[in-house]
Design an enzyme around this catalytic site. Structure first.
Site, mmCIF file in Angstrom:
data_model
loop_
_atom_site.group_PDB
_atom_site.id
_atom_site.type_symbol
_atom_site.label_atom_id
_atom_site.label_comp_id
_atom_site.label_asym_id
_atom_site.label_seq_id
_atom_site.Cartn_x
_atom_site.Cartn_y
_atom_site.Cartn_z
ATOM 1 N N THR A 1 6.129 0.509 0.867
ATOM 2 C CA THR A 1 6.320 0.776 2.301
ATOM 3 C C THR A 1 6.145 2.257 2.623
ATOM 4 O OG1 THR A 1 7.888 -1.065 2.410
ATOM 5 C CG2 THR A 1 7.883 0.486 4.247
ATOM 6 N N SER B 1 0.714 -2.013 -8.665
ATOM 7 C CA SER B 1 0.477 -3.341 -8.100
ATOM 8 C C SER B 1 -0.969 -3.477 -7.625
ATOM 9 C CB SER B 1 1.427 -3.609 -6.931
ATOM 10 O OG SER B 1 1.025 -4.760 -6.214
ATOM 11 N N GLU B 2 -1.731 -4.351 -8.279
ATOM 12 C CA GLU B 2 -3.096 -4.622 -7.866
ATOM 13 C C GLU B 2 -3.136 -5.131 -6.423
ATOM 14 O OE1 GLU B 2 -6.727 -7.651 -9.225
ATOM 15 O OE2 GLU B 2 -4.626 -8.115 -9.625
ATOM 16 N N LYS C 1 21.850 7.286 -2.339
ATOM 17 C CA LYS C 1 22.582 6.617 -3.417
ATOM 18 C C LYS C 1 22.636 7.466 -4.690
ATOM 19 C CE LYS C 1 21.632 1.974 -1.662
ATOM 20 N NZ LYS C 1 21.127 2.467 -0.367
ATOM 21 N N VAL D 1 17.777 -4.464 4.597
ATOM 22 C CA VAL D 1 18.694 -5.453 5.137
ATOM 23 C C VAL D 1 18.188 -6.083 6.433
ATOM 24 C CG1 VAL D 1 20.088 -3.808 6.483
ATOM 25 C CG2 VAL D 1 21.139 -5.888 5.583
#
Length: 356
Positions: free
Chosen positions: A38, A61-62, A154, A199
């Site tokens: 993203t 990721s292809e 985080k 979320v």
């Protein structure tokens, strides 16, 4: 801004310095890791719009690379871009990409970020979120002018594996930046609206099914930012630091949002009533979750920057000599898929995580 984003943020999205971004990227060679995600995809689109000399889109990721390549083609982008399939864990592949493309600006978005999934896969989290940043930062330190590492709130006093690996990644960048010619920066994000695994899409799916909407805890709060704000923060950060140290940059995200309030707002936006048309179910904290997140460490010296709405934090960097033995032991344990030793080594590097 969409109605959903406006309801969640309860503030106007930040509009950062477009001129600074344009001056940074125009005519430069740029590498984006995790370009299929993203944030990485949004970075790629924004960089492409600023007429870089070249743009390298690196991802494991292809499918994601294919989708981004198609998007840029169909949008009629005039930029010169290259898709590069590879994993940030693979040092040899990264060396090949750096040798061929000689990036001047490196935006490191590649990461494993799903908190519950990383709790059950700590070795994989370490190999990508720590090992990956070691590889990319070491190569950037030798060849690039600017490097930005994407972290998370985080990482502050982390209680989960994902946050702890991101915190160790921050410390790696800070240690490698000391006396190095590269201008290195770290950005800490809040929750990014609409990002994969966030979320809001979960709540929307639950509402579309008729409920219930599952809220972890009535008092849980989180900071939120739009995808556009997140991408702009990364690009602004690339233009702000000086060589020799790595500051942490954070967007002023206003007040933290109660997740319970967020769920109720989304239900109302769907034309329904909370607790009547759609029920809310409280599930309690999942492993590694906190009720509230923090943005800065107490020891960090926080100041304003030249960009309105962006704050900088600086703390004393760990010595690379001191950090290296523990770091190597952590990565060795993860590579051996020894989960118990990996967690122990992670706690040794990040004591707050060991107290969870």
């Amino acid at each position: 801004m969409t109605p959903i984003a406006g309801s969640i943020l309860a503030r106007k999205p930040r509009s950062l310095d477009a001129g600074r971004t344009r001056d940074l990227l125009h005519g430069r060679r740029v590498l984006v890791t995790g370009a299929g995600g993203t944030i990485g995809g949004e970075l790629a689109r924004r960089v492409a719009a600023q007429d870089p000399e070249s743009l390298v889109l690196f991802d494991a990721s292809e499918f994601n690379l294919y989708g981004l390549d198609q998007h840029l083609t169909e949008a009629g982008s005039k930029a010169r871009w290259t898709v590069a399939l590879g994993d940030v864990r693979d040092r040899a592949r990264l060396e090949q990409v750096f040798d061929v493309h000689r990036p001047e600006i490196v935006l490191h978005a590649a990461a494993l970020k799903h908190v519950p999934l990383m709790e059950s896969h700590p070795c994989e989290a370490v190999l990508t979120n720590v090992g990956g940043v070691v590889h990319v930062m070491e190569l950037a330190r030798e060849t690039a002018g600017s490097f930005v590492f994407i972290s998370t709130d985080k990482a502050v006093n982390p209680t989960n594996v994902m946050g702890a690996t991101k915190r160790v990644g921050e410390r790696v960048v800070q240690a490698l930046a000391v006396d190095a010619p590269v201008r290195a920066a770290i950005v800490r994000f809040g929750n990014v609206l609409g990002s994969t695994g966030s979320v809001v899409p979960l709540f929307e799916r639950q509402i579309a099914r008729g409920g219930p909407v599952t809220v972890t805890h009535k008092d849980m709060t989180r900071w939120f930012m739009t995808v556009g704000e997140a991408a702009e923060l990364v690009l602004q950060a690339a233009s702000l630091p000086q060589a020799g140290h790595a500051d942490v940059f954070v967007l002023d995200m206003g007040e933290a949002v109660r997740i319970d309030d967020l769920a109720r707002q989304l239900i109302r936006l769907a034309g329904l009533e909370p607790d009547l048309g759609i029920k809310i179910q409280y599930t309690d904290l999942r492993p590694g979750e906190k009720l509230t997140e923090e943005i800065f460490y107490a020891a960090e010296d926080v100041s304003e920057t030249a960009v309105d709405g962006v704050k900088a934090a600086r703390a004393e960097a760990a010595s690379l000599t001191d950090l290296k033995p523990d770091l190597e032991a952590l990565l060795a344990a993860a590579a051996a898929r020894d989960e118990a030793e990996t967690l122990a080594r992670l706690a040794a590097l990040e004591p707050r995580f060991g107290l969870r």
